[in-house]
Structures are given as C-alpha cells and as structure tokens.
Design an enzyme around this catalytic site. Structure first.
Site, PDB file in Angstrom:
ATOM      1  N   LYS A 184     -83.046  18.799   8.087  1.00  0.00           N
ATOM      2  CA  LYS A 184     -84.385  19.032   7.542  1.00  0.00           C
ATOM      3  C   LYS A 184     -84.376  20.372   6.804  1.00  0.00           C
ATOM      4  O   LYS A 184     -83.802  21.341   7.301  1.00  0.00           O
ATOM      5  CB  LYS A 184     -85.403  19.047   8.683  1.00  0.00           C
ATOM      6  N   SER A 240     -93.844  15.555  10.103  1.00  0.00           N
ATOM      7  CA  SER A 240     -93.376  16.176   8.879  1.00  0.00           C
ATOM      8  C   SER A 240     -91.892  15.935   8.580  1.00  0.00           C
ATOM      9  O   SER A 240     -91.470  16.092   7.441  1.00  0.00           O
ATOM     10  CB  SER A 240     -93.617  17.692   8.931  1.00  0.00           C
ATOM     11  N   SER A 242     -93.761  16.038  14.864  1.00  0.00           N
ATOM     12  CA  SER A 242     -93.033  15.892  13.601  1.00  0.00           C
ATOM     13  C   SER A 242     -91.641  15.287  13.707  1.00  0.00           C
ATOM     14  O   SER A 242     -91.010  15.022  12.684  1.00  0.00           O
ATOM     15  CB  SER A 242     -92.921  17.246  12.891  1.00  0.00           C
TER      16      SER A 242
END
Lengths: 487, 95
Positions: A80, A155, A179
């Site tokens: 990420k 997210s 997330s």
C-alpha cells in the site's frame, strides 16, 4: 501455462523450493498478469519491474545455494502506498506527496527484505487512508475485479484488488477503522488487522496514531499467517510496539482448539442486507455443528463506535497531517508569496476534499471551546467500548460478526454522502478503538456475484486463534478458490 | 440538544488551509451534519470514566541515550521543495 497467478503462496513456495520454477520466472508471470489486468483494475500507482527482477535474481541465487531466507523468499508482494520503501514513491495517493521518494525503509519493509520477498510496486488507496471505497485517491479509481462497476472497498482498495485479481499473491495494507477488513470482504479475499502494537508502525504514514496498524492481505488463511509471521514483532523505533512472544502461526492454523464463539446481538441489527445475514448465519451454523460453542453476547456501546471513531480519528489526523506544510518535504505551492502563505496554499492545492473535511472536523473537536464536549467525551466512551469487549471475553474466546452490513457498493454511490460512507465501517471501527485483532474471511457470494465476508475478533495478541478458527471454515468451503474473470 | 454551527473561516485558519468559495459553501453543512451525528455521545453516562488515549496499557519505556546512525544531510533534504547549501529555502520571515 496453468494459472500460476491464482495459486497459493504455500504452493508457489513449494515450487520455488523444488526448483520447478525460479523467482525470476514467477515474477515475470505476475508482472505480465499486472500488464494484462491493470487497464481494467487500476490497483497499482507505480511499478518497479527492474528492481523486482533484481530482487528475484538475488532470491534465485540464494535458493541455488540452499540459503532461502523464508517461505516468502522469491514471492512477489505489493505494498500500500502509505508504507515507506527506500528509493520508491510514497504518495499516500495524495497530490501533496506527488514527488516524494522514501529516504528509508519502514520496519515492515526491512522485514520483507530480510525474508527475501520481491516488492513489485505501490498500491492505490484512499488519500491518506481516508475512505472506504478508494475513490478518494488523487490519482485513479481502482475497480472491484468481481465487477468493474463496483468499488474494491477502502482505504486499502488497491491492495485487496491486486490480490483478488491475481496481480500479486500477497499485499500489505493498513487499517485504522476497517481499511484492511472491509476491502478484503469487498474483494472476496482474507485480510487481518493485527492487535495494536504487534506490527511496527515505523515508516507508516500516520493517519490516527492510536488506531493505525499495518496488516496482511492474502488469498487464504495459511498465506495470511505466512505474511503476518514476517511483519510481526517488537521494534525499538515504534514506542507503541509491544514486546510479546511471536508464535509460529503456521503451526497453530491447522489445529482445532476448543473455542467459544460469541455472537454480538448489536452487530445483527436491521441495517444488514438479507443475503449477508443469511451467509453469516450459515457460517455460525457451520461452527455450531463442528464442535464450537456458540454464545449470545452483548456489546452495548456498539451504536456509539462510529461517532467515537470520527471524533478520535479526525482529531489525531488533523494533528498528524500538520506536518504537510509545503516547507520540508511536501509539494510547495507556486502561488505563495510569503512563508505563512506556503502553508495555506500548499495545503489547499495538495489535499483532496475528504482530507480537508476531516482535518477541519478534527481541528474543530480539538479547539479549546469544544475539547471537552467532543474529544474528551469520545475518549471516555472509547473506554466504555473497550470495557464491553473485556467483559465479553470473560465468557468467549472469539467474536463473530459481519465485516460490513453490505457487499461492495457501486462507484459513485456513496461518494457525495460522507456520513453514509462512514457507516460502511460500522462493524470494524470498534476493533480499532479497543486495539484488538480482527480478520475478514469470505463466506459466500450475493446473487449479483459479489463476495460476502465475516469478521472474527480476538483477544489482544491472539491472532493465532483467529487464523485457526478461520481455517476450519475455509478448508471445507470453496469461496477462496473462486476467481474473478477480469481478463 | 442544540445544533452546532461551525465557523468555517476560523477553523480553516487554525489548520492553515485556504478554501475555495465552493468549499466555503459546502463544508459547513457537511461538518454540521457530522457534529449533529456525534451529539448522540451525550447520551452515554461517562461519570467517573477515564478517557482512553491508547487501547493498550502502555507505560513509558526509556532506552539508553546513545547516538545511532542518522541520514546524511543530502538524504534528509532529498524531498525538500527548495534547498540551497544544505538548507531548506523559505521566503523571508523577518523584515
């Protein structure tokens, strides 16, 4: 060639060990897969093919000498874009970090290097991890591989979509209020938010420091355990990192231990989709029939979790994001004429709508006139939420709930209604507020063909128990062996 | 329960963000709606409850104060938007 990109890490690792494939070949297969599906999925913000292949060559070299570093040696992993990797971009999907290059490795990155992993690229996310759909990225909208009209969750939507689409077998994400678990659910894969303090946050760009944790995404529970094994452990450079003994997760996973599973009534309210409720009830029935005792429990302060979360998280975020000032390392506005102007204009140009909204709400709840009414009160209700869990864990070992009340939603469906978007996290935020581990596991598909998942919540540092309970369900169901038809 | 109305200009100044005219129009309503939603926390009895700063009981751990490795200046400044002579350049602050 059969579809290697959908194989488990366990299988790929065996193939590497038996030399039926090299890491360079494997990495090329995944890079090719990325090229094939990225025009549709758009999970990656950047790729470094040359560096990946160099890491793969080094891995092959080690294996040829019989010196493999870990089961992940030579396995591609995605990151990420909120976790630092030296020499790579770290945009947090924000314009304000458009040109930023990490000068150092996060602790988890160092650990992945030490395990021999091949870090192929940086994955899309909601800007500064603020969102539940990945639509808040300043760069691109990642699609759900099961249906490109739908969001991958957020997210960490890029991480979940990339694993789901077979672009990488493993990825790291971060979870502040859901997330990791919510995108894992949306994409039909497994994701784990570890106990607060199990994984070092050093090198993770902070959203809300008392809630953030880095955690793994994988296609199945065993692979999830392999990646957790690499990243878990004490680190001097994170003052909230806990010095606990890390078990051998793989050994625990396949062992079925006596276990009491709590079902919290507050997580099964009217707001849950009928199909989701049915799939979760099937999972509960499975556990009841397979030697687990099912216990009804109550977590009475659950309705207050989202309001507490949105006060605590925005307060911490407004403070953490003060560092992006246009002076030291973020983009500087060319419109600024004096020093103060640099702050105002760089932040206006660099931050997206949701980030501004949260900084402003956070600044408001921290401002002296409102501190007690909002921030301090929210922290006290947070104590109540923690107490609920402590009490529940006197009678149960694990808690089972839906990961989210619905399956993935359509792009654009919630983007203009912040409050509606926030409610996607209604079943996940309490876990962060209490600092507990939470795992999301696929348990069905809706009629529309979208994945359904449930969440297992454990006692602090009892990740191995979550993995074991999840594995018992996974091994007799085929949900993790279904793959999306992306290309 | 009284509704809160945010003074958007005051708060935006506190957090050093310029807002567009459009944002000045749309943000107050959205923030007010969120504050109204958060009002439900007033229904919880928190008499005598300690606030939670961190989920886990953490005590301060002190380590030995010994110098470790640091970035060379060039590395520390590699992301500075403007630099000269190993220093970050900013507009004049004091006349």
């Amino acid at each position: 060639m059969e579809k290697l990109f959908f194989k488990s890490v366990e299988d790929l690792s065996k193939m590497l060990a038996q030399k039926s494939i090299s890491s360079v070949e494997l990495t090329r297969i995944f890079l090719q897969r990325i090229k094939t599906v990225e025009p549709k999925v758009q999970a990656f913000l950047s790729l470094d093919e040359e560096k990946s292949l160099r890491q793969a060559e080094a891995s092959d070299e080690r294996r040829s000498r019989g010196q493999a570093l870990s089961p992940l040696d030579g396995i591609p992993v995605g990151m990420k874009d909120v976790i630092a990797e030296k020499g790579q971009p770290l945009t947090c999907a924000s314009k304000i970090l458009e040109h930023y290059v990490s000068p150092y490795d996060a602790t988890v990155t160092e650990r992945l290097h030490r395990a021999g992993a091949v870090l192929v690229g940086r994955l899309n996310m909601d800007e500064f991890a603020m969102g539940s759909s990945t639509e808040n990225s300043a760069y691109q909208k990642t699609r759900n591989p099961w249906n490109l009209e739908y969001v991958p969750g957020g997210s960490s939507g890029g991480s979940a979509a990339a694993v789901c689409a077979g672009e990488v077998p493993l990825a790291l994400g971060s979870d502040t209020g859901g997330s990791i678990r919510q995108p894992a659910l949306c994409c039909g894969i497994t994701g784990l938010k570890p106990t607060y303090g199990l994984v070092s946050r050093y090198g993770l760009s902070a959203l809300a420091s008392s809630l953030d944790q880095i955690g793994p995404f994988a296609r199945n529970v065993a692979d999830l355990g392999l990646l957790l094994q690499v990243i878990a452990g004490h680190d001097d450079r994170d003052s909230t990192s806990c010095n606990v003994k890390i078990p051998n997760y793989s050994q625990f996973i396949t062992k079925q231990q006596p276990c009491r599973i709590g079902i919290p009534e507050e997580y099964f309210s009217d707001g849950i989709d009928l199909e989701v409720r049915q799939a979760i009830e099937n999972a509960i029935t499975f556990y009841r029939k397979n030697g687990y005792s099912i216990v009804d429990i109550s977590l009475p302060h659950t309705p207050y979790a989202v309001p507490v979360y949105y006060v605590v998280m925005t307060a911490e975020a407004s403070s953490n994001l003060a560092r992006f000032d246009g002076i030291r390392y973020s983009s500087r506005s060319s419109m600024a004429t004096n020093a103060t102007d640099i702050y105002f204009k760089s932040r206006e140009e660099g931050f997206g709508a949701e980030v501004k909204r949260r900084i402003i709400l956070g600044t408001y709840v921290l401002s002296s006139d409102h501190l007690d009414a909002y921030y301090v009160r929210a922290q006290k209700v947070r104590t109540r939420i923690r107490e609920d869990f402590a009490k529940a864990f006197e009678t149960v070992d694990v808690i089972l709930s839906p990961t989210s009340p619905t399956t993935a939603f359509k792009l654009g469906e919630k983007i203009n209604d912040p409050l509606l978007m926030y409610l996607s996290d209604i079943h996940t935020v309490s876990v962060n507020l209490a600092g507990l581990p939470g795992l999301s596991l696929p348990c069905g598909f809706s009629k529309a063909g979208l994945p359904i998942g449930f969440q297992l919540i454990g006692k602090a540092f009892h990740e191995s128990e979550l993995l074991s309970v999840a594995y018992q369900f996974e091994r007799v169901h085929d949900f993790v062996q279904r793959f999306p038809m992306v290309a | 329960m009284t509704a809160e109305h945010i003074d958007i200009n005051h708060i935006a100044a506190l957090c050093r963000i310029d807002l567009s005219d459009e944002e000045r129009k749309t943000l107050p309503g959205q923030i007010d709606a969120m504050l109204a939603y958060v009002q439900q926390l007033k229904a919880v009895d928190v008499q005598g409850v300690e606030p939670t700063l961190h989920a886990l009981e953490l005590s301060n751990v002190l380590r030995e104060d010994k110098p470790g490795e640091n970035f060379p200046v060039g590395t520390a400044l590699m992301n500075a938007p403007e630099q000269r002579n190993n220093q970050i350049v900013v507009p004049r602050i004091v006349e």
